[in-house]
Design an enzyme around this catalytic site. Structure first.
Site, PDB file in Angstrom:
ATOM      1  N   HIS A 126      21.031  -9.791  57.544  1.00  0.00           N
ATOM      2  CA  HIS A 126      22.168  -9.168  56.873  1.00  0.00           C
ATOM      3  C   HIS A 126      23.161  -8.679  57.922  1.00  0.00           C
ATOM      4  O   HIS A 126      22.894  -8.773  59.115  1.00  0.00           O
ATOM      5  CB  HIS A 126      21.721  -8.019  55.958  1.00  0.00           C
ATOM      6  CG  HIS A 126      21.114  -6.857  56.685  1.00  0.00           C
ATOM      7  ND1 HIS A 126      19.844  -6.890  57.224  1.00  0.00           N
ATOM      8  CD2 HIS A 126      21.623  -5.632  56.994  1.00  0.00           C
ATOM      9  CE1 HIS A 126      19.582  -5.729  57.806  1.00  0.00           C
ATOM     10  NE2 HIS A 126      20.656  -4.947  57.690  1.00  0.00           N
ATOM     11  N   HIS A 171      22.221  -8.576  61.827  1.00  0.00           N
ATOM     12  CA  HIS A 171      20.951  -8.219  62.468  1.00  0.00           C
ATOM     13  C   HIS A 171      19.848  -8.261  61.431  1.00  0.00           C
ATOM     14  O   HIS A 171      20.080  -8.545  60.268  1.00  0.00           O
ATOM     15  CB  HIS A 171      21.046  -6.834  63.138  1.00  0.00           C
ATOM     16  CG  HIS A 171      20.941  -5.669  62.211  1.00  0.00           C
ATOM     17  ND1 HIS A 171      20.395  -4.473  62.583  1.00  0.00           N
ATOM     18  CD2 HIS A 171      21.303  -5.506  60.918  1.00  0.00           C
ATOM     19  CE1 HIS A 171      20.425  -3.620  61.578  1.00  0.00           C
ATOM     20  NE2 HIS A 171      20.986  -4.227  60.554  1.00  0.00           N
ATOM     21  N   HIS A 189      31.102 -10.167  65.439  1.00  0.00           N
ATOM     22  CA  HIS A 189      30.784 -11.448  64.806  1.00  0.00           C
ATOM     23  C   HIS A 189      29.655 -12.187  65.521  1.00  0.00           C
ATOM     24  O   HIS A 189      29.626 -13.419  65.565  1.00  0.00           O
ATOM     25  CB  HIS A 189      32.034 -12.330  64.655  1.00  0.00           C
ATOM     26  CG  HIS A 189      32.900 -11.860  63.532  1.00  0.00           C
ATOM     27  ND1 HIS A 189      33.786 -10.823  63.672  1.00  0.00           N
ATOM     28  CD2 HIS A 189      32.983 -12.260  62.248  1.00  0.00           C
ATOM     29  CE1 HIS A 189      34.395 -10.612  62.517  1.00  0.00           C
ATOM     30  NE2 HIS A 189      33.922 -11.465  61.628  1.00  0.00           N
ATOM     31  N   GLU A 226      26.268   2.558  61.139  1.00  0.00           N
ATOM     32  CA  GLU A 226      25.794   1.301  60.571  1.00  0.00           C
ATOM     33  C   GLU A 226      26.398   1.116  59.183  1.00  0.00           C
ATOM     34  O   GLU A 226      26.702   0.001  58.764  1.00  0.00           O
ATOM     35  CB  GLU A 226      24.268   1.303  60.495  1.00  0.00           C
ATOM     36  CG  GLU A 226      23.686  -0.037  60.132  1.00  0.00           C
ATOM     37  CD  GLU A 226      22.185  -0.046  60.255  1.00  0.00           C
ATOM     38  OE1 GLU A 226      21.690  -0.467  61.321  1.00  0.00           O
ATOM     39  OE2 GLU A 226      21.507   0.383  59.298  1.00  0.00           O
ATOM     40  N   HIS A 250      26.658  -5.831  58.940  1.00  0.00           N
ATOM     41  CA  HIS A 250      27.309  -4.537  58.738  1.00  0.00           C
ATOM     42  C   HIS A 250      28.710  -4.560  59.322  1.00  0.00           C
ATOM     43  O   HIS A 250      29.008  -5.327  60.240  1.00  0.00           O
ATOM     44  CB  HIS A 250      26.542  -3.409  59.453  1.00  0.00           C
ATOM     45  CG  HIS A 250      25.181  -3.168  58.916  1.00  0.00           C
ATOM     46  ND1 HIS A 250      24.953  -2.467  57.755  1.00  0.00           N
ATOM     47  CD2 HIS A 250      23.959  -3.526  59.381  1.00  0.00           C
ATOM     48  CE1 HIS A 250      23.643  -2.398  57.528  1.00  0.00           C
ATOM     49  NE2 HIS A 250      23.021  -3.048  58.507  1.00  0.00           N
ATOM     50  N   CYS A 262      15.903  -4.254  54.959  1.00  0.00           N
ATOM     51  CA  CYS A 262      16.449  -4.523  56.298  1.00  0.00           C
ATOM     52  C   CYS A 262      15.647  -5.554  57.096  1.00  0.00           C
ATOM     53  O   CYS A 262      16.068  -5.957  58.171  1.00  0.00           O
ATOM     54  CB  CYS A 262      16.588  -3.224  57.086  1.00  0.00           C
ATOM     55  SG  CYS A 262      17.859  -2.151  56.387  1.00  0.00           S
TER      56      CYS A 262
END
Length: 151
Positions: free
Chosen positions: A26, A13, A72, A136, A28, A22
């Site tokens: 990137h 995201h 994914h 997250e 998580h 952010c």
């Protein structure tokens, strides 16, 4: 009684207006916790006897409704046209467009709304979704609660 099932998935995201890191693309390793409440089922001879809901069913529903769709994938805000347009150029890319910026708070709220409709009181034991917690990172999470997400 309350029960909780934990599931994990990976997704990318970005937070387009973020003042720091952010705002970049990137990913998580998210952790989703689903908490349900209900009466303990009293049904001698039935597989669900003594349970609020079979944990396998909690997992199956969360996987079908949220985890398998988001795992994914790149979770992108529909208004982030730069990234939406770019991802559209990648053949077969798994993209999930959202009506909100994909912060932990918004993702938890979206997951709550999706899952609230999916967990039905099929055993007559007052089953209902109480909380969706979305990690997250191991140290940062958001809780979407029943009282804050009227059904």
């Amino acid at each position: 009684m309350r029960i909780t099932r934990r599931l994990e998935f990976d997704a990318g995201h970005r937070i387009p207006d973020h003042a720091s890191q952010c705002r970049h693309l990137h990913g998580h390793r998210y952790v989703l916790e689903v908490t349900l409440s209900g009466d303990i089922i009293k049904a001698d001879g039935q597989p669900v006897n003594g349970m609020v809901m079979d944990f396998a069913d909690v997992k199956r529903i969360a996987n079908e409704q949220v985890v398998s769709r988001w795992d994914h994938a790149f979770l992108v805000y529909r208004g982030d046209s730069l990234v939406v347009d770019f991802l559209a150029t990648v053949p077969g890319h798994k993209t999930v467009e959202l009506d909100v910026v994909p912060t932990a708070e918004n993702l938890a709220a979206v997951a709550f709304r999706i899952l609230d409709a999916a967990y039905q009181d099929i055993y007559g034991n007052h089953l209902r979704l109480e909380r969706v917690r979305l990690y997250e990172t191991p140290n940062c999470w958001a809780d979407a609660l029943r009282d804050e997400n009227p059904g």
